[in-house]
Structures are given as structure tokens and as C-alpha cells.
Design an enzyme around this catalytic site. Structure first.
Site, mmCIF file in Angstrom:
data_model
loop_
_atom_site.group_PDB
_atom_site.id
_atom_site.type_symbol
_atom_site.label_atom_id
_atom_site.label_comp_id
_atom_site.label_asym_id
_atom_site.label_seq_id
_atom_site.Cartn_x
_atom_site.Cartn_y
_atom_site.Cartn_z
ATOM 1 N N ASN A 204 54.768 -36.577 10.497
ATOM 2 C CA ASN A 204 54.156 -37.471 11.593
ATOM 3 C C ASN A 204 54.335 -38.817 11.164
ATOM 4 O O ASN A 204 54.378 -39.413 9.793
ATOM 5 C CB ASN A 204 52.397 -37.037 11.636
ATOM 6 C CG ASN A 204 51.826 -36.965 10.377
ATOM 7 O OD1 ASN A 204 52.270 -36.584 9.292
ATOM 8 N ND2 ASN A 204 50.495 -37.204 10.519
ATOM 9 N N GLU B 228 52.543 -42.121 12.306
ATOM 10 C CA GLU B 228 51.372 -42.989 13.023
ATOM 11 C C GLU B 228 51.628 -44.393 13.361
ATOM 12 O O GLU B 228 52.823 -45.067 12.854
ATOM 13 C CB GLU B 228 50.187 -43.043 12.153
ATOM 14 C CG GLU B 228 49.707 -41.527 12.193
ATOM 15 C CD GLU B 228 48.337 -41.318 11.309
ATOM 16 O OE1 GLU B 228 47.618 -40.251 11.307
ATOM 17 O OE2 GLU B 228 48.025 -42.440 10.840
ATOM 18 N N CYS C 233 54.001 -36.773 16.326
ATOM 19 C CA CYS C 233 53.805 -35.553 15.647
ATOM 20 C C CYS C 233 54.816 -35.033 14.981
ATOM 21 O O CYS C 233 56.323 -35.302 15.271
ATOM 22 C CB CYS C 233 53.073 -34.628 16.303
ATOM 23 S SG CYS C 233 51.569 -35.171 17.223
ATOM 24 N N GLU D 104 56.038 -32.102 14.758
ATOM 25 C CA GLU D 104 56.847 -31.141 15.406
ATOM 26 C C GLU D 104 57.749 -31.804 16.426
ATOM 27 O O GLU D 104 58.911 -31.465 16.574
ATOM 28 C CB GLU D 104 55.805 -30.178 16.330
ATOM 29 C CG GLU D 104 54.842 -29.426 15.114
ATOM 30 C CD GLU D 104 53.475 -30.063 14.973
ATOM 31 O OE1 GLU D 104 52.578 -29.353 14.725
ATOM 32 O OE2 GLU D 104 53.716 -31.366 14.869
ATOM 33 N N CYS E 231 49.435 -29.717 17.823
ATOM 34 C CA CYS E 231 48.435 -30.001 19.034
ATOM 35 C C CYS E 231 48.712 -29.777 20.133
ATOM 36 O O CYS E 231 50.019 -29.044 20.402
ATOM 37 C CB CYS E 231 48.239 -31.815 19.085
ATOM 38 S SG CYS E 231 49.777 -32.443 19.350
ATOM 39 N N CYS F 187 52.347 -31.007 21.289
ATOM 40 C CA CYS F 187 53.593 -30.499 20.774
ATOM 41 C C CYS F 187 53.687 -28.997 21.154
ATOM 42 O O CYS F 187 54.822 -28.478 21.071
ATOM 43 C CB CYS F 187 53.154 -30.537 18.967
ATOM 44 S SG CYS F 187 53.432 -32.074 18.564
#
Length: 152
Positions: A56, A58, A67, A69, A101, A104
Site C-alpha cells: 500500500n 498512502e 492499496c 492489491e 477492501c 480491490c
């Protein structure tokens, strides 16, 4: 198995599952998560045997975060991969499942609704397996677009 709609763990070789999970844990160390401090790693196995990893990333503008994925999928697609056999995802805890999430799940569904999703687990195997489709029932996918366009 957890309450995440598990699928049979036989859908992926145990050695491959553990290897993917190890790769996800390894790349998790590269996560850029100064705001959430929730480090995530992902390892995506392509049909041709290549493994694409992601962590990830940010951003101070929270909505612009990436993210793990989706980073792995982006890397794979940019390298020409379009078919995937499995993905492993791990969060900060070593034996706690870390499900993708919603965004994703939708992106992964695009490339394989039946794709096995491997997550760490406190169980005897050290991992659990579910499928992307099990985590996103009623997903909107390519087939739905074809239906709305008269099967084109």
C-alpha cells in the site's frame, strides 16, 4: 477457515500458497503508510508463473492512496499479464486474515472471480483460502456490460 466464505484450500497447492504469502509479507515491509500505519502486502501469481507484488502507498489526500492489491494488479497488467491463478494478501498481523477492501475486490473480480485469495490464519496450515467472488457477491463484471449491450 474464517467466516469469509471459504472455498476449498485444495484450489491451490499448499507450497504455492505459503510461497505467495511469504512474498506478500516480504513486500509489506516496503509499504508507505505514515497515516494509517496499516502496512499491507500482496503477491499475485500470473498464469505464466510470474509473481507480481505490491504494497500500500498512502497519500496525505487520503482518497489517492493505492492499496497493495491494486498496485500488484497494475504492475502485472503493465507487464502484459492478464490471467491470474491466485493472490495472497497480508496485513500488519502475522496470523490475522486481511481481506481486500471493496475497491480491490472489484478490481480483482475483473481479472478472476474464482481466483483463490490466500490470507494468513492462526489455523494449523498458517493460511486460509477463499475466492474473490465469494467476497463480492453480486459483483458488477464484464459479463454484465455485455448483457446491457445486447451480448456484444
Amino acid at each position: 477457515m474464517s467466516a469469509l466464505s471459504p472455498s476449498p484450500s485444495s484450489s491451490i497447492d499448499p507450497t504455492a500458497a505459503r510461497d505467495l504469502l511469504a512474498r506478500a509479507r516480504e513486500v509489506r515491509a516496503n509499504a508507505y503508510a505514515p497515516y494509517s500505519r496499516f502496512h499491507v502486502g500482496a503477491a499475485l501469481l500470473a498464469a505464466d508463473g510470474r509473481v507480481f507484488t505490491g504494497c500500500n502507498v498512502e497519500n496525505a489526500s487520503y482518497g489517492l492512496a493505492n492499496c497493495a492489491e491494486r498496485v500488484a494488479i497494475g504492475k502485472a497488467v503493465s507487464e502484459g499479464a492478464r490471467e491470474f491463478l491466485a493472490i495472497a494478501v497480508t496485513g500488519p498481523e502475522e496470523v490475522t486474515p486481511c481481506a481486500p477492501c471493496g475497491a480491490c475486490r472489484q478490481v480483482l473480480y475483473e481479472f478472476g472471480p474464482d481466483m483463490p485469495l490466500i490470507m494468513p490464519s492462526p489455523g494449523p496450515d498458517g493460511y486460509e483460502v477463499t475466492s474473490v467472488g465469494a467476497l463480492l457477491p453480486g459483483a458488477f463484471g464484464p459479463a454484465r456490460l455485455a448483457e446491457s449491450q445486447g451480448g456484444k
